[in-house]
Design an enzyme around this catalytic site. Structure first.
Site, short mmCIF file in Angstrom:
data_model
loop_
_atom_site.label_atom_id
_atom_site.label_comp_id
_atom_site.label_asym_id
_atom_site.label_seq_id
_atom_site.Cartn_x
_atom_site.Cartn_y
_atom_site.Cartn_z
N MET A 61 -11.32 0.10 -10.72
CA MET A 61 -12.53 -0.41 -10.06
C MET A 61 -11.73 -2.11 -9.03
O MET A 61 -10.97 -2.72 -9.39
CB MET A 61 -13.33 -1.29 -10.63
N CYS A 62 -11.22 -0.88 -7.62
CA CYS A 62 -10.37 -2.01 -6.28
C CYS A 62 -9.06 -1.59 -7.08
O CYS A 62 -8.93 -1.84 -8.40
CB CYS A 62 -10.94 -3.53 -6.85
N GLY A 63 -8.24 -1.80 -6.16
CA GLY A 63 -6.56 -1.97 -6.31
C GLY A 63 -5.95 -3.00 -5.78
O GLY A 63 -6.68 -3.30 -5.12
#
Length: 699
Positions: A1-3
């Site tokens: 989730m998200c980078g």
């Protein structure tokens, strides 16, 4: 989730266009983590402020925006520069430019931040900051961190105290609750980045111009004053002396100074530093990385790198160094090659990946198994009163698929828990328990929290992961690396079969002293010897599976998958794959439960996938199938070759026969292929299913 991705070049000349392309390419390498918007920052034409380049949608759109903007002369070359970037998976606020990272403290970009995780007390912080005159441009929790940084900077100035980037970020972290990782940049602190890890993965990549002459960094623990809780809402601000760090701004030859916890780049030797939430973003640049621990703060400043802790050594014990490690992954392993999608590439890699899982661990001549990661704790695991598996999603199914085998060979009670439900219940855990944590990434938030709960109860904790240096691999007492290689597709395929194999190996090693089970163990090892070639035969079904997927099946609204014994978890995993990437409702059912309710769904419109294998439960499975046939159900049958003649009148996929406990490895592959071909037939991107993230690092 998200980078998260960050890049700093010191004494290394780069054009701003080169830097922008490095940032965008870094984001492309972590697209698979899931996202709905993306952005990065780069210094503008003044070289004193930042321009933010952000977009809703795919990372590739940043190229066009970058080339059309006028605030940055892309041809301009800079010797020193820092930049941060982010792919966002919406948790607070809808996908929009305003909510995309990097988020800013003010119009001067005094502080910019990218963030992975959740700040759980952001509403209280937002109310406080608004009272102090701050206005917000986004709906995110992240923006609070940027504005908190500016608030603390102004407080230091008001008190006429020396301003310091690390001190500011420390105070931001002290006042933010939750699990997160931050990377800060600032127009007030040129050529500096500050990175924080708090229960969300971050690693640092190092690329000096020459050979590195050291293999670890010292860690600077905080002052006892850092251990005192502070709150904007009910106590005065406190800045400890340990929050002020004087850093050598000279750029000399590379040396390690443990006392100062600083890497010095002397004689203007070029140095590039990378920050990422995933090693996939680093391997094309460098193999030298530092895996950060929770509560680590890394200061990257004008060619110097120093590592600090949030608290004093009196409050938290831990290693006084961070090793520089070498990652072995090849760039080709994270590229699609000639395949249309990563998912089909990874399905086809299973013939090789299961061999990699077994390589060096099983001797087919002597029929012995040796798992180096467990050897010091084998006795402790055998003495356990019960074994518990904790996992999520596909890893849960892999654990469930091996429960019966572990119970059979070890003669110890085995239970399998969904990590989130396990945390909700907080069940009693005994010191005599052994708990396995299965996670492809090793960073799954619910599993990590469950691990820490079990550790606090004194249980022996074992990790099964695919990621070296991950939280689970570091915090467990021992474990097994599944060696499946990088898995980029969001829907897990080869990690499932490698987890399956790894758990079979665990069962074999732990039972090697049980004389009664030796014949069964030999049978299983003979099956493992042939499993790779049998997978190759199953992969040949792809064309016929594709033909079925391209027919009326792609318009189905619902599917049932039914199996018994070892095939029930296979049905659950197949149903998950279909749900994930085709958006067709699918449910995996135990055949024995059919008459207890689900049979009411059966009619001539419902398509049902049955898994039938010639094992001890086949007659019971066949009885359930007859009930489906009698009610006009439309079956698709996955069966072993020895009973294929029984289902010639139906759509049938025939797989080789192997020992019962390994059969699920072969029967799951047609379901992986079916989900992939259905997704393509429906026009969906199999690698990036909607609303999903590869690595779920928030609860």
């Amino acid at each position: 989730m998200c980078g998260i991705f960050g890049y700093a070049n010191f004494s290394k000349e780069r054009s701003k266009d080169e830097i922008a392309n490095i940032m965008i390419n870094g984001l492309k390498r972590i697209e698979y983590r899931g996202y709905d918007s993306a952005g990065f920052c780069i210094t503008d034409n003044t070289d004193r402020n930042f321009a933010r380049i952000r977009a809703v949608g795919k990372v590739n759109s940043l190229y066009e925006i970058k080339n059309s903007q006028t605030s940055v002369d892309l041809t301009r070359k800079v010797l020193n520069h820092v930049s941060i970037a982010h792919t966002r998976w919406a948790t607070h606020g809808q996908p929009s430019i305003e909510n995309s990272h990097p988020l800013s403290s003010d119009e001067n970009n005094s502080f910019l931040v990218v963030h992975n995780g959740i700040i759980t007390n952001y509403k209280d912080l937002k109310v406080y900051l608004k009272k102090k005159g701050f206005t917000f441009e986004s709906d995110t929790d992240t923006e609070c961190a940027a504005k908190l940084a500016l608030y603390f900077y102004r407080e230091m100035e008001r008190k006429k105290e020396e301003t310091d980037f690390v001190a500011i970020v420390k105070n931001v972290v002290k006042h933010c609750e939750g699990a997160f990782a931050f990377v800060f940049a600032s127009s007030l602190f040129p050529n500096e980045l500050v990175t924080v890890r708090k229960s969300s993965p971050v690693l640092i990549g190092l690329k000096p111009s020459g050979k590195m002459s050291f293999d670890f960094f010292g860690v600077n623990y905080g002052d006892p004053a850092d251990d005192t809780p502070t709150s904007l809402l009910d106590s005065p601000l406190a800045f400890s002396k340990s929050d002020r760090h004087g850093f050598d701004q000279n750029i000399d030859m590379m040396t390690r100074d443990v006392q100062d916890c600083t890497l010095h780049a002397h004689n203007k030797e070029p140095l590039e530093v990378f920050v990422a939430s995933d090693a996939s973003a680093l391997i094309e640049h460098t193999r030298k990385v530092i895996f950060l621990e929770d509560n680590d703060i890394v200061h990257i400043s004008n060619g110097n790198i120093s590592i600090h802790r949030m608290h004093s050594k009196a409050k938290e014990s831990g290693p006084e160094i961070r090793e520089v490690k070498t990652i072995e992954t090849e760039l080709a392993a994270i590229m699609k090659g000639n395949y249309d999608h990563y998912m089909i590439k990874e399905i086809n890699e299973q013939e090789e990946s299961v061999v990699n899982t077994m390589r060096g661990r099983i001797n087919f001549e002597s029929l012995t198994v040796s798992l180096g990661g467990l050897k010091d704790h084998v006795s402790g695991i055998r003495k356990s009163q019960r074994i518990i598996f904790v996992a999520c999603g596909t890893s849960y199914h892999a654990s469930l698929a091996n429960r019966a085998l572990l119970e059979e060979l070890l003669e110890i009670p085995v239970s399998v828990e969904i990590a989130s439900d396990f945390l909700d219940r907080a069940p009693p855990i005994m010191r005599s328990d052994c708990v396995f944590f299965v996670s492809q990434s090793g960073e799954t938030a619910d599993s990590v929290m469950a691990l820490r709960y079990c550790m606090s109860m004194g249980a022996l904790c074992v990790g099964i992961t695919n990621t070296v240096g991950s939280t689970i691999s570091r915090e467990t007492a021992c474990g097994v690396h599944i060696n499946a290689g990088p898995e980029i597709g969001v829907a897990s395929t080869k990690a499932y079969t490698s987890q399956y194999i790894a758990l079979v190996l665990v069962a074999l090693q732990l039972s090697d002293q049980n004389l009664v089970k030796q014949a069964r163990r030999r049978e299983i090892m003979e099956g493992l010897k042939n499993i790779s070639s049998q997978i190759n035969r199953v992969l040949e079904l792809s064309t016929s599976v594709k033909s079925l997927a391209n027919g009326p099946m792609k318009d189905d609204a619902s599917l049932l998958l039914i199996g018994r014994g070892y095939q029930y978890p296979t049905c659950m995993e197949g149903a998950l794959k279909i749900k994930e990437i085709t958006y067709i409702h699918a449910e995996g059912l135990a055949a024995g439960e059919l008459k207890h309710g689900p049979i009411a769904l059966v009619d001539d419109k419902l398509r049902i996938i049955f898994i039938a294998t010639k094992d001890l439960l086949y007659d019971k499975t066949r009885n359930a199938m007859e009930q489906i046939f009698a009610r006009g159900g439309r079956p698709i049958v996955i069966c072993t070759e020895d009973i294929s003649g029984d289902y010639a009148e139906y759509d049938t996929f025939v797989v080789p026969k192997t020992v019962d406990c390994l059969q699920g490895i072969l029967t799951v592959i047609p379901l992986q292929l079916l989900s992939y071909h259905l997704a393509v037939a429906k026009g969906y991107n199999a690698d990036f299913p909607r609303n999903l993230a590869k690595s779920v690092t928030v609860e």
